[in-house]
Design a protein around this motif. Structure first.
Motif, PDB file in Angstrom:
ATOM      1  N   LYS A  66       0.855  -1.178   0.000  1.00 52.11           N
ATOM      2  CA  LYS A  66       0.000   0.000   0.000  1.00 52.11           C
ATOM      3  C   LYS A  66       0.897   1.235   0.000  1.00 52.11           C
ATOM      4  CE  LYS A  66      -3.283   2.548   2.893  1.00 52.11           C
ATOM      5  NZ  LYS A  66      -4.075   2.541   4.155  1.00 52.11           N
ATOM      6  N   VAL A  67       0.643   2.148  -0.955  1.00 51.21           N
ATOM      7  CA  VAL A  67       1.510   3.322  -1.071  1.00 51.21           C
ATOM      8  C   VAL A  67       0.735   4.628  -0.908  1.00 51.21           C
ATOM      9  CG1 VAL A  67       3.295   2.217  -2.476  1.00 51.21           C
ATOM     10  CG2 VAL A  67       1.277   3.218  -3.592  1.00 51.21           C
ATOM     11  N   GLY A  68      -0.563   4.540  -0.687  1.00 56.48           N
ATOM     12  CA  GLY A  68      -1.358   5.743  -0.512  1.00 56.48           C
ATOM     13  C   GLY A  68      -2.828   5.411  -0.411  1.00 56.48           C
ATOM     14  N   GLN A  69      -3.626   6.457  -0.303  1.00 64.07           N
ATOM     15  CA  GLN A  69      -5.072   6.312  -0.233  1.00 64.07           C
ATOM     16  C   GLN A  69      -5.726   7.408  -1.069  1.00 64.07           C
ATOM     17  OE1 GLN A  69      -6.324   6.378   3.918  1.00 64.07           O
ATOM     18  NE2 GLN A  69      -6.895   4.216   3.785  1.00 64.07           N
ATOM     19  N   SER A  70      -6.884   7.083  -1.617  1.00 69.31           N
ATOM     20  CA  SER A  70      -7.690   8.092  -2.286  1.00 69.31           C
ATOM     21  C   SER A  70      -8.381   8.969  -1.243  1.00 69.31           C
ATOM     22  CB  SER A  70      -8.741   7.413  -3.172  1.00 69.31           C
ATOM     23  OG  SER A  70      -9.696   6.735  -2.360  1.00 69.31           O
ATOM     24  N   ILE A  71      -9.045  10.006  -1.695  1.00 69.10           N
ATOM     25  CA  ILE A  71      -9.740  10.904  -0.771  1.00 69.10           C
ATOM     26  C   ILE A  71     -10.772  10.152   0.054  1.00 69.10           C
ATOM     27  CG2 ILE A  71     -11.354  12.865  -0.644  1.00 69.10           C
ATOM     28  CD1 ILE A  71      -9.853  14.087  -3.013  1.00 69.10           C
ATOM     29  N   GLU A  72     -11.463   9.206  -0.560  1.00 67.12           N
ATOM     30  CA  GLU A  72     -12.490   8.436   0.150  1.00 67.12           C
ATOM     31  C   GLU A  72     -11.924   7.217   0.865  1.00 67.12           C
ATOM     32  OE1 GLU A  72     -16.646   9.475  -2.117  1.00 67.12           O
ATOM     33  OE2 GLU A  72     -15.546   7.718  -2.866  1.00 67.12           O
ATOM     34  N   GLY A  73     -10.595   7.098   0.901  1.00 65.68           N
ATOM     35  CA  GLY A  73      -9.967   6.066   1.727  1.00 65.68           C
ATOM     36  C   GLY A  73      -9.711   4.742   1.045  1.00 65.68           C
ATOM     37  N   ARG A  74      -9.759   4.699  -0.263  1.00 62.17           N
ATOM     38  CA  ARG A  74      -9.468   3.449  -0.970  1.00 62.17           C
ATOM     39  C   ARG A  74      -7.963   3.328  -1.177  1.00 62.17           C
ATOM     40  NH1 ARG A  74     -14.336   5.409  -3.198  1.00 62.17           N
ATOM     41  NH2 ARG A  74     -16.047   3.925  -2.847  1.00 62.17           N
ATOM     42  N   ASP A  75      -7.439   2.130  -0.953  1.00 58.25           N
ATOM     43  CA  ASP A  75      -5.997   1.909  -1.009  1.00 58.25           C
ATOM     44  C   ASP A  75      -5.463   2.051  -2.431  1.00 58.25           C
ATOM     45  OD1 ASP A  75      -6.046   1.398   1.674  1.00 58.25           O
ATOM     46  OD2 ASP A  75      -5.754  -0.773   1.502  1.00 58.25           O
ATOM     47  N   LEU A  76      -4.290   2.666  -2.524  1.00 63.94           N
ATOM     48  CA  LEU A  76      -3.508   2.692  -3.756  1.00 63.94           C
ATOM     49  C   LEU A  76      -2.344   1.732  -3.556  1.00 63.94           C
ATOM     50  CD1 LEU A  76      -3.439   6.554  -4.351  1.00 63.94           C
ATOM     51  CD2 LEU A  76      -5.099   4.884  -5.218  1.00 63.94           C
ATOM     52  N   THR A  77      -2.183   0.794  -4.465  1.00 64.50           N
ATOM     53  CA  THR A  77      -1.249  -0.312  -4.265  1.00 64.50           C
ATOM     54  C   THR A  77      -0.201  -0.341  -5.366  1.00 64.50           C
ATOM     55  OG1 THR A  77      -3.034  -1.612  -3.264  1.00 64.50           O
ATOM     56  CG2 THR A  77      -1.064  -2.803  -3.946  1.00 64.50           C
ATOM     57  N   LEU A  78       1.050  -0.507  -4.951  1.00 64.70           N
ATOM     58  CA  LEU A  78       2.153  -0.679  -5.900  1.00 64.70           C
ATOM     59  C   LEU A  78       2.545  -2.149  -5.910  1.00 64.70           C
ATOM     60  CD1 LEU A  78       4.096   0.957  -7.772  1.00 64.70           C
ATOM     61  CD2 LEU A  78       5.763   0.817  -5.908  1.00 64.70           C
TER      62      LEU A  78
END
Length: 487
Positions: A66-78
């Motif tokens: 996990k490298v981040g989150q969207s504004i609504e809290g959805r995971d951004l994954t590398l």
């Protein structure tokens, strides 16, 4: 001795090219072995890809973080794999309604986790390290919209960096100091390859990094790879490649990532005839991206002439879903010959899982320099207004298909229904449904109106156009997705 080394270099170059050609052909032929079948529609959401990402955590060689989150809290994954010193970074769906390459990325994962193509995968994974960031804008994907939930176009946030999604993209690019970047998008289906009737199924761009559009080694390497990928796509979709506009946009990520030292390739997935869900285009993404990665790994791209980049036709925007040409249109007692250009716009349902079409006439007159996915020569045909049938049917189910075609042949394009489908705007029969007291507006062919009329020859209605779909009344064949309900 110099001659010997030249011959050796030539032999090596030809051998590498032969290996790449074989690899490209085989991954195209075997694509459906690796296609991720759970992602078979364009309107995919974050929750659809999470189980697939989770399975990769247990696959040898993969690093999933996990490298981040969207504004609504959805995971951004590398998701990373490989041990090579060349870093290749691929990100998709920074626009939430542009999912084609996201699907292709998961097809690529299926090949990488298979026991096939071991020699080619060894070459790739020993030479490069691949980093994938699929679905950068999951909040936008949830609502199948371009922008993120803040209303920002993430691809115009490279300077201000107000979106957490854009911040994540910048941070990952910088931490990797990526050598190559693949910026994966969709473009609208109405682009064509300039001066041709063929859609720009795939469009490429090596973004400019300044207003002068200078070419340094970083941008030059991107151009070489694009020439390489264009040659591949020409085998499977000849003439259907475009070159995206390279005007410098100082706010755009692609332009800035090029400026920051990553050879950046923009891939835009456009249209392909009879490929509404872009599954054939997804396959072309899979093949061209994998082949490009292989060319980076074996160095084949280095010997490609940059000049061939400018030979790729530019994107143009002269396609319609339906083009009717040479039709006779009677107005105020006089006959006129006109062409009609129709587009069918998509309107999402409430949960953005599917869509219906609303047709519109977007242009008319002399459209001889425009093209259609479907072109009908209406020479000898007269445009005739459709009528509302006088009989009231209790429900839609009371209408058989033969009855509908009988009504269309008799000149009726609207039927009265006592009980219209509740909350529905689309009708599955190839005829519009209206309430019992519905009255037609004055019939006019003009831009902005829904294209519904008949094409008549010698007093016989041979074709109907319903909501922008052409229906052959002789064979009773059509490709209609939906007609409309008018209340």
């Amino acid at each position: 001795m110099k001659s010997f080394f030249k011959l050796l270099l030539l032999f090596t170059t030809l051998s590498v090219a032969s290996q790449t050609t074989h690899f490209t052909s085989k991954i195209y032929e075997t694509y459906y072995v690796y296609k991720e079948t759970s992602l078979d529609k364009r309107r995919i959401k974050h929750q659809d890809i999470q189980p697939l990402i989770n399975t990769l955590k247990n696959k040898p060689g993969f690093s999933v973080n996990k490298v981040g989150q969207s504004i609504e809290g959805r995971d951004l994954t590398l998701i990373s794999i490989g041990s090579g010193k060349t870093n290749v970074f691929l990100w998709s769906q920074m626009h939430g309604n542009e999912p084609t390459a996201t699907q292709a990325i998961f097809d690529i994962f299926n090949l990488l986790t298979s026991s096939d193509f071991l020699k080619e995968k060894e070459t790739i994974l020993n030479s490069v390290t691949l980093h994938f960031l699929p679905m950068l804008n999951p909040d936008g994907a949830e609502k199948y919209m371009r922008r993120n939930i803040l209303g920002i176009d993430i691809n115009r946030d490279a300077l201000r960096l107000q979106s957490p999604e854009g911040l994540t993209l910048k941070r990952i690019r910088d931490s990797l100091n990526a050598d190559f970047g693949f910026n994966l998008h969709d473009q609208n289906i109405y682009y064509n390859a300039e001066l041709t009737n063929k859609p720009a199924t795939i469009s490429y761009l090596a973004p400019a990094y300044n207003y002068e559009k200078d070419i340094n080694q970083v941008r030059g390497d991107a151009m070489k790879l694009i020439v390489f990928m264009n040659n591949i796509i020409q085998k499977y979709a000849p003439g259907q490649v475009g070159r995206y506009n390279d005007a410098f946009e100082p706010r755009a990520f692609g332009d800035n990532i090029q400026k920051w030292g990553t050879s950046t390739i923009l891939i835009e997935s456009g249209g392909y005839k009879n490929d509404v869900e872009k599954q054939e285009i997804r396959k072309l993404n899979y093949v061209s991206i994998l082949s490009a990665i292989y060319a980076i790994a074996n160095g084949q791209y280095k010997n490609i002439a940059i000049d061939d980049y400018e030979k790729i036709p530019r994107n143009d925007s002269k396609l319609f879903d339906l083009k009717i040409e040479n039709a006779t249109y009677n107005l105020l007692g006089k006959p006129y010959k006109i062409d009609i250009g129709v587009k069918r716009y998509e309107v999402d349902n409430a949960d953005h899982s599917d869509f219906f079409n609303v047709g519109r006439i977007v242009d008319q007159g002399d459209l001889s320099t425009y093209y259609g996915y479907n072109t009908f020569n209406a020479e000898g045909y007269t445009i005739v207004e459709g009528k509302v049938h006088y009989e009231v049917f209790k429900t839609v189910d009371a209408l058989s298909d033969p009855k509908v075609y009988e009504l269309l042949k008799s000149g009726y394009t609207y039927i009265k229904i006592e009980t219209l489908p509740e909350n529905n705007i689309e009708a599955t029969k190839p005829i519009h449904l209206v309430k019992t007291d519905y009255e037609l507006l004055e019939f006019k062919i003009k831009p902005g109106v829904n294209p519904t009329f008949l094409l008549q020859k010698n007093g016989v209605n041979e074709y109907a156009v319903i909501n922008g779909f052409l229906i052959d009344l002789k064979t009773e064949k059509n490709a209609l997705k939906n007609a409309l309900v008018y209340r």
